[in-house]
Motif scaffolding. Structure first.
Motif, PDB file in Angstrom:
ATOM      1  N   ALA A  76      -7.313   0.436  -3.620  1.00 30.38           N
ATOM      2  CA  ALA A  76      -8.408   1.605  -3.432  1.00 30.38           C
ATOM      3  C   ALA A  76      -8.248   1.669  -1.845  1.00 30.38           C
ATOM      4  O   ALA A  76      -8.348   3.195  -1.758  1.00 30.38           O
ATOM      5  N   LYS A  77      -6.977   0.983  -0.524  1.00 34.25           N
ATOM      6  CA  LYS A  77      -6.625   1.678   0.344  1.00 34.25           C
ATOM      7  C   LYS A  77      -5.473   2.623  -0.712  1.00 34.25           C
ATOM      8  O   LYS A  77      -4.727   3.430   0.143  1.00 34.25           O
ATOM      9  N   ALA A  78      -4.378   2.677  -1.655  1.00 38.25           N
ATOM     10  CA  ALA A  78      -3.966   3.567  -1.730  1.00 38.25           C
ATOM     11  C   ALA A  78      -4.292   4.672  -2.050  1.00 38.25           C
ATOM     12  O   ALA A  78      -3.662   5.355  -1.812  1.00 38.25           O
ATOM     13  N   MET A  79      -5.433   4.366  -3.124  1.00 37.31           N
ATOM     14  CA  MET A  79      -5.738   5.466  -3.499  1.00 37.31           C
ATOM     15  C   MET A  79      -6.510   7.018  -2.019  1.00 37.31           C
ATOM     16  O   MET A  79      -6.559   7.891  -2.497  1.00 37.31           O
ATOM     17  N   GLU A  80      -7.214   5.622  -1.303  1.00 38.68           N
ATOM     18  CA  GLU A  80      -7.008   6.687  -0.460  1.00 38.68           C
ATOM     19  C   GLU A  80      -6.432   7.342   0.735  1.00 38.68           C
ATOM     20  O   GLU A  80      -6.362   7.974   1.289  1.00 38.68           O
ATOM     21  N   ALA A  81      -5.367   6.888   0.614  1.00 43.61           N
ATOM     22  CA  ALA A  81      -3.993   7.231   1.281  1.00 43.61           C
ATOM     23  C   ALA A  81      -3.155   8.362   0.609  1.00 43.61           C
ATOM     24  O   ALA A  81      -2.696   9.477   1.862  1.00 43.61           O
ATOM     25  N   VAL A 141      -2.423  -5.085 -10.017  1.00 49.74           N
ATOM     26  CA  VAL A 141      -2.447  -4.929  -8.609  1.00 49.74           C
ATOM     27  C   VAL A 141      -3.712  -5.857  -8.520  1.00 49.74           C
ATOM     28  O   VAL A 141      -4.603  -5.492  -9.047  1.00 49.74           O
ATOM     29  N   LYS A 142      -4.184  -5.922  -7.521  1.00 46.78           N
ATOM     30  CA  LYS A 142      -4.765  -6.179  -5.993  1.00 46.78           C
ATOM     31  C   LYS A 142      -6.150  -4.663  -5.986  1.00 46.78           C
ATOM     32  O   LYS A 142      -5.552  -4.172  -5.352  1.00 46.78           O
ATOM     33  N   ILE A 150       1.010  -0.963  -0.140  1.00 46.34           N
ATOM     34  CA  ILE A 150      -0.041   0.595  -0.173  1.00 46.34           C
ATOM     35  C   ILE A 150       0.696   1.177  -0.060  1.00 46.34           C
ATOM     36  O   ILE A 150       0.450   2.606  -0.468  1.00 46.34           O
ATOM     37  N   GLU A 151       1.770   1.450   0.664  1.00 49.42           N
ATOM     38  CA  GLU A 151       2.411   2.425   0.535  1.00 49.42           C
ATOM     39  C   GLU A 151       3.323   2.333  -0.779  1.00 49.42           C
ATOM     40  O   GLU A 151       3.305   3.697  -0.509  1.00 49.42           O
ATOM     41  N   ASP A 152       3.574   1.818  -0.962  1.00 45.07           N
ATOM     42  CA  ASP A 152       4.910   1.630  -2.244  1.00 45.07           C
ATOM     43  C   ASP A 152       3.682   2.472  -3.565  1.00 45.07           C
ATOM     44  O   ASP A 152       4.203   2.869  -4.260  1.00 45.07           O
ATOM     45  N   LEU A 153       2.107   1.808  -3.749  1.00 45.04           N
ATOM     46  CA  LEU A 153       1.637   1.829  -4.298  1.00 45.04           C
ATOM     47  C   LEU A 153       0.351   3.472  -4.237  1.00 45.04           C
ATOM     48  O   LEU A 153       1.073   3.940  -5.317  1.00 45.04           O
ATOM     49  N   THR A 154       0.586   3.931  -3.098  1.00 46.45           N
ATOM     50  CA  THR A 154       0.331   5.272  -2.958  1.00 46.45           C
ATOM     51  C   THR A 154       1.843   6.855  -2.844  1.00 46.45           C
ATOM     52  O   THR A 154       1.144   7.578  -3.596  1.00 46.45           O
TER      53      THR A 154
END
Length: 171
Positions: free
Chosen positions: A59-64, A53-54, A10-14
């Motif tokens: 979705a969590k990365a987009m929120e962050a 990606v999963k 998630i951090e990498d995607l963000t």
């Protein structure tokens, strides 16, 4: 996948979402290994990064993320591939050219310079988007054209005037 692994993904995607201003979401499900390999090769040649990606992690990365993705998280159903590019229309052109041989990939959505596009029907309009460099080139060309017209008019007018004077002096 453990919680720690998910957190790092998630951090990498963000970070990737923050670094790129042109993000495409595509569906490449149903492609065989050879076609997928050809797609990856075409992406590499076009300087487009492709990653599968999963949906929940994206979705969590987009929120962050600090960016406002609007309705884009709602299209995260089924298989999702992320495409990152420096130019806004490069992935759209790649998808359109690749679909001449295959019916996939399908465009789910795109985030281009703060604008959100949802659905495959937007592919043609995304292909025609000009990059920042192309727009600057067009503006410079428009600004230069009046000066070029004045200079060419002065050059041609000087030649005509000299020709008229020479003809009159000969008479």
């Amino acid at each position: 996948m453990t919680r720690e692994e998910k957190a790092t993904v998630i951090e990498d995607l963000t970070a990737q979402l923050a670094d790129n201003s042109n993000i495409y979401l595509a569906d490449i499900s149903g492609l065989d290994a050879v076609t997928t390999s050809n797609l990856r090769r075409a992406c590499f040649k076009a300087n487009v990064k492709l990653a599968v990606v999963k949906n929940t992690l994206l979705a969590k990365a987009m929120e962050a993320s600090d960016k406002e993705f609007g309705e884009l998280p709602e299209v995260l159903k089924g298989n999702t591939s992320l495409m990152f590019s420096e130019t806004g229309n490069a992935p759209a052109k790649l998808i359109k050219n690749f679909r001449k041989k295959s019916d996939k990939p399908l465009l789910k959505g795109a985030f281009i310079e703060e604008a959100v596009y949802i659905g495959d029907e937007n592919l043609d309009s995304l292909v025609t988007i000009k990059s920042k460099e192309e727009v600057i080139g067009d503006i410079i060309g428009l600004l230069q054209s009046p000066a070029k017209n004045v200079i060419s008019g002065l050059k041609s007018g000087g030649g005509k005037l000299a020709g008229i004077l020479k003809t009159l002096s000969e008479r």
